[in-house]
Every structure is written in structure tokens, then in C-alpha cells.
Design a protein around this motif. Structure first.
Motif, PDB file in Angstrom:
ATOM      1  N   THR A 133       0.857  -1.185   0.000  1.00 47.41           N
ATOM      2  CA  THR A 133       0.000   0.000   0.000  1.00 47.41           C
ATOM      3  C   THR A 133       0.889   1.229   0.000  1.00 47.41           C
ATOM      4  N   GLN A 134       0.353   2.332  -0.477  1.00 46.72           N
ATOM      5  CA  GLN A 134       1.116   3.582  -0.514  1.00 46.72           C
ATOM      6  C   GLN A 134       0.169   4.770  -0.361  1.00 46.72           C
ATOM      7  N   GLY A 135       0.737   5.898   0.000  1.00 51.39           N
ATOM      8  CA  GLY A 135      -0.065   7.102   0.183  1.00 51.39           C
ATOM      9  C   GLY A 135       0.791   8.227   0.732  1.00 51.39           C
ATOM     10  N   ILE A 136       0.142   9.297   1.152  1.00 48.37           N
ATOM     11  CA  ILE A 136       0.870  10.416   1.742  1.00 48.37           C
ATOM     12  C   ILE A 136       0.316  10.721   3.127  1.00 48.37           C
ATOM     13  N   GLY A 137       1.165  11.291   3.947  1.00 48.82           N
ATOM     14  CA  GLY A 137       0.783  11.689   5.298  1.00 48.82           C
ATOM     15  C   GLY A 137       1.739  12.765   5.777  1.00 48.82           C
TER      16      GLY A 137
ATOM     17  N   ASN B   9     -18.028  16.332   3.212  1.00 53.23           N
ATOM     18  CA  ASN B   9     -17.112  15.911   2.153  1.00 53.23           C
ATOM     19  C   ASN B   9     -15.677  16.216   2.564  1.00 53.23           C
ATOM     20  N   PRO B  10     -14.998  15.257   3.223  1.00 55.69           N
ATOM     21  CA  PRO B  10     -13.614  15.498   3.636  1.00 55.69           C
ATOM     22  C   PRO B  10     -12.701  15.690   2.434  1.00 55.69           C
ATOM     23  N   GLY B  11     -11.839  16.679   2.508  1.00 51.91           N
ATOM     24  CA  GLY B  11     -10.937  16.980   1.404  1.00 51.91           C
ATOM     25  C   GLY B  11      -9.695  16.102   1.439  1.00 51.91           C
ATOM     26  N   GLU B  12      -8.728  16.438   0.566  1.00 52.31           N
ATOM     27  CA  GLU B  12      -7.550  15.592   0.450  1.00 52.31           C
ATOM     28  C   GLU B  12      -6.396  16.372  -0.165  1.00 52.31           C
TER      29      GLU B  12
ATOM     30  N   GLY C 225     -10.005  23.528   6.043  1.00 52.67           N
ATOM     31  CA  GLY C 225      -9.728  23.164   7.436  1.00 52.67           C
ATOM     32  C   GLY C 225      -8.758  22.004   7.499  1.00 52.67           C
ATOM     33  N   ILE C 226      -9.231  20.855   7.965  1.00 48.04           N
ATOM     34  CA  ILE C 226      -8.417  19.645   8.064  1.00 48.04           C
ATOM     35  C   ILE C 226      -8.806  18.712   6.922  1.00 48.04           C
ATOM     36  N   VAL C 227      -7.810  18.191   6.197  1.00 55.45           N
ATOM     37  CA  VAL C 227      -8.085  17.292   5.088  1.00 55.45           C
ATOM     38  C   VAL C 227      -7.231  16.033   5.212  1.00 55.45           C
ATOM     39  N   GLN C 228      -7.590  15.003   4.458  1.00 54.18           N
ATOM     40  CA  GLN C 228      -6.816  13.778   4.431  1.00 54.18           C
ATOM     41  C   GLN C 228      -5.415  14.070   3.881  1.00 54.18           C
TER      42      GLN C 228
END
Length: 405
Positions: free
Chosen positions: A202-206, A255-258, A357-360
Motif C-alpha cells: 500500500t502507498q499514500g501520503i501523510g 465531504n472530507p478533502g484531500e 480546514g483539516i483534510v486527508q
């Protein structure tokens, strides 16, 4: 008379039920208000009563003298009802290097993760599902016909060599190795299949939260779960990469952003190893380079030092780490889910204009209060993108030193 008597009994039952509910809610409130365990800096031990002060609670004035370093203090409700014992751990003041930089994440699972089972159209034209009710989503295939399996590629090669005979697989389920037997089905193209969907990475950003003085880092503030099974991924290895922010999908209520990022999986862009994927974040060893990542030395705040009021969030939404104004609006010193120990609300209009605000992708963004590292953002509220949960800094620091090599 009989009707009046029944009515009085009903009223008394309702009153008793109300008192029981109030008592349970009050007990739950006190349980969350008073922690089971507390780290206290040695110079603050004399202030312990002030830290734990509550009008309904009294504390014992004597403790064991066993000499183990930590000690426990008994606690009673109104001086009569035993409530809990609080473990007090005298601790040194700690400093870490907080970040807020966006990072790329790549992890390989420990075994091959089964996502689901599926139907196969057999050569007879009949739909069959050979793995149904045998394997379960969330199982990890660790051996195939007595041969250890490390990757999806190895599994595919073994399946290609099937000749119709039953196969023995070993799966890891709930931390136990379970032997299973599967009968392959020949499909319309003449190939044998087992009817399972699998994944091995798996991969992604944080967001990188901190690096301690021993070079160990903590990020995200929560674990990475498989998107299909919802279960925490068991990993064999992984790496942390430099990442670039390409754009932002703004969050809004419902609708959470990213954050949209770019990760180049080149060896010269690796900045750390991933040793642990736990409930409270991902952890490993930071390898740099230091000139590509924002790091600021800062003292850590223990959870009892947090207070309702102004704070800041460090995050990278436009290519550089910046501090944005926020407010801690709720603190839960003893929440059963340590990823949701406090609630933070973004007040900085600049960040709201950029992201909503706060997003993924902001998970792991350090929270700063009174010039100390207080914790990290972990979740965004779906119905309020300006608010979310946070984890205490001390919880992440405790986890950064566990189960690492």
C-alpha cells in the motif's frame, strides 16, 4: 387505588432509571477526566494535587514505598466510594524535533492480504466460488503448499503451476496460523484459479510528526488500515519518501478533502524505514537528508499540560511547512481510543481558504500549544471540516520506542 399504586411504582422505576443513567454518565465523565496513568515531571510532583483536582474526588495521602520509581494513588468519590488507582510516573522533561512535512509512505504486507473472494466461470460454464467460506477477508497467506509466500508475485506464480489438485495454504488470522485446503477451479480459458482477490502493498501520503534524539520518528498519529477490509495492515517492511504537494481538494461539511501529492519511489528520496504500523501511527528510523525536511526542536507537553484554548497546527499544504492558528476545544485524558484524546478546531482563515480546514493527508500534523509539542491531528469530522481529533504527544513518544529494531 390499584391504578394509583401502579402509577406510583412506575414513577419510582422511572426515577430509579434516571438516577442510574445519571450515575453511569457521571462515572464515565470522571473516568475520562482522571487518567489511569500520568507522567509528571519531577519538578511538578508537588503540583500533582492541582493537576488531578476535582470537587467530587479525594485522594489518599499515603503511597507504597516499594522503590520501583512509579507509584499509585488511590482515588475515592466524595471520600467514600472507591473509584480508581492512578499510576504516577516521575519523568524527565523531553524534547523532540517536530516537523509537519508531507511524506510519501510505501509498505509491504507480512504475507499476502486476502481482500475478498470471487466467482470463477468454470470450463463447464458454471459459476463457482472455491474460496468462499474457507478464507476470510483480512487473512494473510503466509505459505502455499508448504512454501513460504512473501509477495503477490510469488503467489501468482504458484497458482499458474496448479494442475487441479487440492492446495494447502496457511493463513494468518487474528495472530494465529491456520491451515486451510482449497480446490482450484479450471476457468473457460483452461487456467486453474482459486477465486481470491489479494494485495501485498500500500502507498499514500501523510505528515511526519516528529523525530526524537535517537533518530526515531513518528508519523500520522493513527495506523494505516486496508481500504477494503478496514483492518490494520500487518507489515513486513516499508519506507518513508520525500513527497511533493501538487494540489488540494478542499474539504467541506459532509465531504472530507484531500492533499494530492507526488511520490517518486527512487532510492535517493528515501528518508526513513517503516518498522511499525500501530494503532497510534507509523514508526521507524529517520535517515534524512535533513535539508529536505523541516525539523524544529521543541519540548514535549505531557497530556495534563494541555488546556482549552489557542494552539497551532504545523502542516504543509503549499510546498512549505507553516504554522496555522487553531483552538483546542475539548480534552479527554482517558479516552478509550487514544487517537481521539482531544478535539481541535481550525481558526486560521488562511488555512480554511486553502483546504477548508483539516483534510486527508494532514494526519500527523503537529499541534503546538504554549510553545510545546502537544500532540498531532489524526481525524477530520465529516460534518465539520474545520474540526477534528488529535492524539497526545506523549502517546506517540511512548509508541516510537516500542517494537523497533
Amino acid at each position: 387505588m390499584n391504578r394509583k399504586r401502579k402509577y406510583r411504582i412506575w414513577i419510582l422505576w422511572c426515577l430509579g432509571l434516571d438516577l442510574l443513567v445519571i450515575g453511569c454518565m457521571g462515572y464515565r465523565y470522571l473516568d475520562r477526566r482522571i487518567p489511569d496513568e500520568i507522567h509528571v515531571q519531577k519538578e511538578q510532583e508537588i503540583k500533582l494535587e492541582q493537576i488531578l483536582e476535582h470537587p467530587l474526588l479525594t485522594f489518599e495521602d499515603a503511597v507504597s514505598v516499594s522503590g520501583t520509581g512509579s507509584y499509585t494513588i488511590g482515588c475515592n468519590i466524595m471520600g467514600v466510594i472507591p473509584f480508581k488507582e492512578i499510576r504516577v510516573i516521575p519523568s524527565e522533561s523531553r524534547s523532540v524535533y517536530v516537523s509537519g512535512s508531507t511524506v510519501g509512505i510505501y509498505m509491504e504486507t507480512d504475507g499476502v492480504l486476502i481482500i475478498d473472494t470471487g466467482e470463477i466461470l468454470s470450463e463447464e460454464g458454471i459459476s463457482r466460488e472455491p474460496a468462499k467460506n474457507v478464507v476470510k477477508p483480512g487473512d494473510y497467506i503466509v505459505a502455499f503448499n508448504s512454501q513460504v509466500i512473501h509477495s503477490k508475485r510469488e503467489l501468482i506464480e504458484d497458482i499458474r503451476a496448479l494442475d487441479g489438485q487440492d492446495v494447502e495454504v496457511e493463513v494468518l488470522r487474528n495472530d494465529k496460523i491456520i491451515p486451510l485446503t482449497l480446490t482450484p477451479v479450471k476457468d473457460v480459458q483452461g487456467a486453474y484459479k482459486l477465486g481470491i482477490w489479494v494485495r501485498d502493498n500500500t502507498q499514500g501520503i501523510g505528515t511526519l510528526t516528529f523525530v526524537d534524539e535517537d533518530g526515531r520518528y513518528g508519523a500520522l498519529g493513527h495506523g494505516i488500515s486496508d481500504i477494503d477490509t478496514g483492518k490494520l495492515l500487518k507489515i513486513e517492511s516499508g519506507a518513508l519518501y520525500q513527497a511533493e504537494i501538487l494540489g488540494v481538494q478542499k474539504g467541506s461539511n459532509g465531504n472530507p478533502g484531500e492533499l494530492a501529492g507526488l511520490i517518486r519511489y527512487d532510492s535517493d528520496r528515501v528518508i526513513g524505514s517503516i518498522k511499525k504500523n500501530g494503532e497510534n501511527g507509523i514508526y521507524g528510523n529517520f535517515t534524512g537528508p535533513l535539508d529536505q525536511i523541516t525539523l524544529m526542536r521543541m519540548p514535549m507537553a505531557y497530556k495534563q499540560e494541555l488546556e482549552i484554548g489557542p494552539a497551532q497546527i504545523l502542516c504543509c499544504v503549499d510546498g512549505q511547512v507553516s504554522a496555522y492558528d487553531a483552538e483546542i476545544v475539548k480534552i479527554d485524558l482517558n479516552h478509550e481510543d487514544t487517537n481521539k484524546s482531544f478535539v481541535i478546531h481550525v481558526t486560521d482563515q488562511e488555512l480554511i481558504d486553502k483546504t477548508g480546514g483539516i483534510v486527508q493527508g494532514m494526519s500527523g500534523s503537529p499541534v503546538i500549544q504554549n510553545e510545546k509539542f502537544a500532540g498531532a491531528v489524526t481525524h477530520v469530522f465529516v460534518q465539520d471540516s474545520t474540526s477534528g481529533y488529535g492524539i497526545f504527544a506523549e502517546t506517540m513518544l511512548e509508541n516510537s520506542g516500542k517494537n523497533q529494531q
